[in-house]
Scaffold this active site. Structure first.
Site, PDB file in Angstrom:
ATOM      1  CE  LYS A 131      -1.911   2.654   3.019  1.00  0.00           C
ATOM      2  NZ  LYS A 131      -1.822   3.938   2.301  1.00  0.00           N
TER       3      LYS A 131
ATOM      4  N   GLY B 263       7.444   4.630   7.757  1.00  0.00           N
ATOM      5  CA  GLY B 263       6.595   5.791   7.997  1.00  0.00           C
ATOM      6  C   GLY B 263       6.854   6.360   9.377  1.00  0.00           C
ATOM      7  CB  SER B 264       4.898   8.715  11.384  1.00  0.00           C
ATOM      8  OG  SER B 264       3.675   8.003  11.453  1.00  0.00           O
TER       9      SER B 264
ATOM     10  N   GLY C   6       3.898   3.419  13.045  1.00  0.00           N
ATOM     11  CA  GLY C   6       4.741   2.239  13.277  1.00  0.00           C
ATOM     12  C   GLY C   6       4.325   1.495  14.539  1.00  0.00           C
TER      13      GLY C   6
ATOM     14  CD  GLU D 239      14.294   0.943   7.743  1.00  0.00           C
ATOM     15  OE1 GLU D 239      14.742   2.043   8.128  1.00  0.00           O
ATOM     16  OE2 GLU D 239      14.968  -0.083   7.707  1.00  0.00           O
TER      17      GLU D 239
ATOM     18  CB  CYS E 170      13.515   8.956   7.463  1.00  0.00           C
ATOM     19  SG  CYS E 170      14.580   8.137   6.263  1.00  0.00           S
TER      20      CYS E 170
ATOM     21  CD  GLU F 177      10.463  12.250  11.518  1.00  0.00           C
ATOM     22  OE1 GLU F 177       9.336  11.776  11.713  1.00  0.00           O
ATOM     23  OE2 GLU F 177      11.321  11.704  10.799  1.00  0.00           O
TER      24      GLU F 177
HETATM   25  P1  NAD Z   1       2.757   8.037   7.959  1.00  0.00           P
HETATM   26  O1  NAD Z   1       3.170   7.160   9.074  1.00  0.00           O
HETATM   27  O2  NAD Z   1       1.711   9.049   8.200  1.00  0.00           O
HETATM   28  O3  NAD Z   1       2.205   7.126   6.744  1.00  0.00           O
HETATM   29  C1  NAD Z   1       2.970   6.076   6.225  1.00  0.00           C
HETATM   30  C2  NAD Z   1       2.051   5.067   5.567  1.00  0.00           C
HETATM   31  O4  NAD Z   1       1.229   4.478   6.569  1.00  0.00           O
HETATM   32  C3  NAD Z   1       1.093   5.666   4.540  1.00  0.00           C
HETATM   33  O5  NAD Z   1       0.956   4.769   3.469  1.00  0.00           O
HETATM   34  C4  NAD Z   1      -0.213   5.765   5.313  1.00  0.00           C
HETATM   35  O6  NAD Z   1      -1.371   5.737   4.502  1.00  0.00           O
HETATM   36  C5  NAD Z   1      -0.126   4.519   6.166  1.00  0.00           C
HETATM   37  N1  NAD Z   1      -0.966   4.501   7.355  1.00  0.00           N
HETATM   38  C6  NAD Z   1      -1.415   5.553   8.085  1.00  0.00           C
HETATM   39  N2  NAD Z   1      -2.184   5.107   9.116  1.00  0.00           N
HETATM   40  C7  NAD Z   1      -2.197   3.751   9.028  1.00  0.00           C
HETATM   41  C8  NAD Z   1      -2.805   2.718   9.793  1.00  0.00           C
HETATM   42  N3  NAD Z   1      -3.557   2.971  10.875  1.00  0.00           N
HETATM   43  N4  NAD Z   1      -2.613   1.433   9.434  1.00  0.00           N
HETATM   44  C9  NAD Z   1      -1.830   1.141   8.348  1.00  0.00           C
HETATM   45  N5  NAD Z   1      -1.266   2.069   7.566  1.00  0.00           N
HETATM   46  C10 NAD Z   1      -1.427   3.365   7.916  1.00  0.00           C
HETATM   47  O7  NAD Z   1       4.087   8.688   7.374  1.00  0.00           O
HETATM   48  P2  NAD Z   1       4.264   9.727   6.179  1.00  0.00           P
HETATM   49  O8  NAD Z   1       3.803  11.065   6.597  1.00  0.00           O
HETATM   50  O9  NAD Z   1       3.718   9.150   4.908  1.00  0.00           O
HETATM   51  O10 NAD Z   1       5.871   9.726   6.039  1.00  0.00           O
HETATM   52  C11 NAD Z   1       6.702  10.434   6.889  1.00  0.00           C
HETATM   53  C12 NAD Z   1       7.304   9.542   7.949  1.00  0.00           C
HETATM   54  O11 NAD Z   1       7.989   8.444   7.353  1.00  0.00           O
HETATM   55  C13 NAD Z   1       8.360  10.285   8.760  1.00  0.00           C
HETATM   56  O12 NAD Z   1       8.208   9.969  10.115  1.00  0.00           O
HETATM   57  C14 NAD Z   1       9.673   9.730   8.208  1.00  0.00           C
HETATM   58  O13 NAD Z   1      10.751   9.817   9.096  1.00  0.00           O
HETATM   59  C15 NAD Z   1       9.283   8.318   7.912  1.00  0.00           C
HETATM   60  N6  NAD Z   1      10.215   7.716   6.947  1.00  0.00           N
HETATM   61  C16 NAD Z   1      11.136   6.803   7.406  1.00  0.00           C
HETATM   62  C17 NAD Z   1      12.069   6.242   6.519  1.00  0.00           C
HETATM   63  C18 NAD Z   1      13.095   5.253   7.001  1.00  0.00           C
HETATM   64  O14 NAD Z   1      13.655   4.549   6.174  1.00  0.00           O
HETATM   65  N7  NAD Z   1      13.385   5.160   8.292  1.00  0.00           N
HETATM   66  C19 NAD Z   1      12.044   6.610   5.169  1.00  0.00           C
HETATM   67  C20 NAD Z   1      11.102   7.546   4.747  1.00  0.00           C
HETATM   68  C21 NAD Z   1      10.186   8.092   5.645  1.00  0.00           C
END
Ligand code: NAD
Length: 503
Positions: free
Chosen positions: A192, A245-246, A250, A267, A302, A403
């Site tokens: 997704k 993601g966040s 996570g 991640e 990130c 962050e």
């Molecule tokens: P986010 O956590 O808001 O969303 C990430 C993904 O999770 C999206 O596809 C979103 O639709 C999905 N999501 C949201 N709620 C969910 C749920 N309840 N169940 C399942 N999926 C859900 O993050 P974002 O705003 O898209 O990205 C930014 C974040 O990603 C920052 O915290 C950044 O540090 C992190 N990031 C980490 C890395 C790494 O490799 N460590 C790389 C890139 C981004």
């Protein structure tokens, strides 16, 4: 107003997207769609389906069938190598198109694609790197511990159906970091993408269909976290969750994994330090640190090193160069070659970043530059924030702990190496760091002392073959290298007794 992105959309022939389920491109069961708003112009780009739990269920069942009954988990290693290398070739062939689609998604300027770690070349290299693993996923032969004639072997088998969820900021790179090791190991996948960056991912999935990958091995469901993501992470037929993601989401993924004892890789975010000693090339350290926090993705990275820990004697020189770099940020259409940086992804994130900047001032940090929306009526329809530099920050302020995911650098002075280590590690996170010094012994001491998944010395560069991931709340597991491929496998022990009956 920033020039319309619609001519680029039309030139690319981008229409409304569909999801890939079991080899078919489909709409959502209830026909619901999400309209993507471009972050630089506020224009509606195109629509894509919002997967219902029933759609996610179909995708997971297709991946389950493809794993339990299909040929992919049992494919010869050479076959997997060939498919992954073909994907790498297709990415290189369609590099321009993929970068342009990504610019329609998240407004990352095309000029930023020249940075290796953000380029289609890197995406292709991730597939090539994992192609290299596909024929080297091996177990061990162990000596019998208690004597006797038997043999003990270990085998690595694909873990099963992978539920992968990725964010919006680097959709192509993160697609590759999940799908490449999963396919190399023989897994099947339901991915997704973020609702804020879907179109480049759909195109890459379409390109992968041109290979001999059997239907159902790769499925893509689209839409927001709720319901699409939530339905995927809590589906009982998924064996492993792989999330980028966040930290907040996570944690939900970890809870969902706990319910089914699923394997999980995370991640997450960071609050990474750039540690600058007085014996370093201060100008370069300041330019690179401020550059990675403001240019390209406007700090929406990130691994962005958003806490500059600077020796007190070097602070003034550091601030002068960092402020200068801030003036090099140029906003506008991602298709304009003069544009060097991106808007924030949506208005929610714009409000959050402006709120944190205000909190920094309330808590006593000194604003050197920026501090609000970027100037210029033409930028009013986009989510642009002026490159922002704070001095006199202490590590307990909100801007040093949270962050921010925006173009904001906080400069924190230190007086001794010991204090620098304490400040670097005084964070919930542990994703990345850079140490700037001309003293190689100090560099070695610091790289050992800093708790982070990747530590650079006098620079920072991601590589497709080196493990990337976080200590502490920055995540669990690694992407790239042996650790990544092995996280898509289960380890099985086989006992071979050489009894007469077996001969
Ligand atoms: P986010 O956590 O808001 O969303 C990430 C993904 O999770 C999206 O596809 C979103 O639709 C999905 N999501 C949201 N709620 C969910 C749920 N309840 N169940 C399942 N999926 C859900 O993050 P974002 O705003 O898209 O990205 C930014 C974040 O990603 C920052 O915290 C950044 O540090 C992190 N990031 C980490 C890395 C790494 O490799 N460590 C790389 C890139 C981004």
């Amino acid at each position: 107003m920033v020039a319309s992105i619609k001519p680029h959309r039309d030139e690319l022939g981008l229409g409304d997207g569909r999801m890939l389920i079991d080899g078919d491109w489909v709409t959502a069961a209830d026909e619901a769609t999400w309209s993507h708003v471009h972050p630089a112009t506020g224009e509606q780009v195109a629509e894509f389906p919002v997967a219902t739990p029933a759609d996610v269920d179909r995708a997971v069942k297709a991946a389950r069938r493809a794993f339990d009954e299909g040929p992919w988990p049992h494919a010869r290693a050479g076959e997997r190598v060939r498919v992954l290398r073909t994907i790498a070739d297709l990415v290189r062939e369609h590099a321009d198109e993929l970068m342009k689609l990504q610019a329609l998604d998240n407004s990352v300027p095309l000029s930023f694609g020249e940075i290796y770690a953000m380029s289609p070349g890197f995406v292709a290299d991730v597939f090539d790197h994992h192609a290299g693993w596909a024929d080297k996923i091996a177990g061990e032969t162990l000596p019998p511990y208690q004597g006797g004639d038997h043999m003990v072997l270990t085998l690595r088998e694909p873990v099963g159906v992978v539920g992968a969820v990725i964010p919006w900021n680097a959709p192509l790179v993160l697609f590759a970091q999940k799908v490449a090791p999963a396919l190399a190991a023989g897994c099947t996948v339901v991915l997704k993408p973020s609702e804020y960056a879907t179109f480049a991912v759909l195109r890459l999935a379409q390109l992968i269909e041109e290979t001999d990958l059997p239907a159902g091995v790769l499925n893509v469901v689209t839409g927001p976290g709720d319901p699409a993501g939530q339905a995927l992470i809590s589906h009982p037929m998924v064996d492993k969750l792989s999330f980028t993601g966040s930290r907040a989401v996570g944690q939900k993924v970890m809870v969902a994994a706990a319910a089914g004892c699923k394997r999980v890789s995370l991640e997450l975010g960071g609050k990474s330090p750039s540690v600058v000693f007085q014996d370093a090339d201060i100008g370069t350290a300041a330019a690179v640190t401020m550059g990675t926090v403001t240019l390209g993705l406007s700090g929406q990275v990130c691994a962005a090193q958003t806490r500059a820990l600077v020796h007190r004697d070097a602070v003034e020189e550091f601030l002068a160069t960092a402020e200068l770099i801030g003036t090099m940020v140029s906003y506008g259409s991602p298709f304009d070659p003069e544009v060097t940086s991106a808007p924030l992804i949506n208005t929610r994130q714009l409000d959050r970043v402006l709120g944190l900047i205000a909190r920094g001032q309330e808590e006593g940090a000194r604003l050197v530059c920026g501090g609000g929306r970027a100037d210029g009526d033409e930028l009013a329809h986009g989510n642009f924030v002026a490159p922002t530099l704070f001095a006199d920050v202490s590590n307990d302020m909100s801007i040093a702990r949270e962050e921010i995911f925006g173009p904001v650098l906080s400069v924190i002075p230190f007086d001794s190496e010991q204090e620098a280590v304490r400040l670097a590690n005084d964070t919930d996170y542990g994703l990345a760091a850079t140490v700037w010094t001309s003293d190689v012994r100090r560099a070695m001491r610091m790289t050992k002392a800093i708790k982070a998944g990747t530590v650079g010395v006098n620079g920072y560069q991601l590589e497709p073959n080196s493990p990337f991931g976080g200590f502490r709340q920055s995540g669990l597991g690694r992407e790239g290298g042996r650790a990544a491929i092995e996280s898509y496998t289960e380890l099985k022990t086989v006992l071979l007794p050489f009894t007469d009956e077996m001969m």
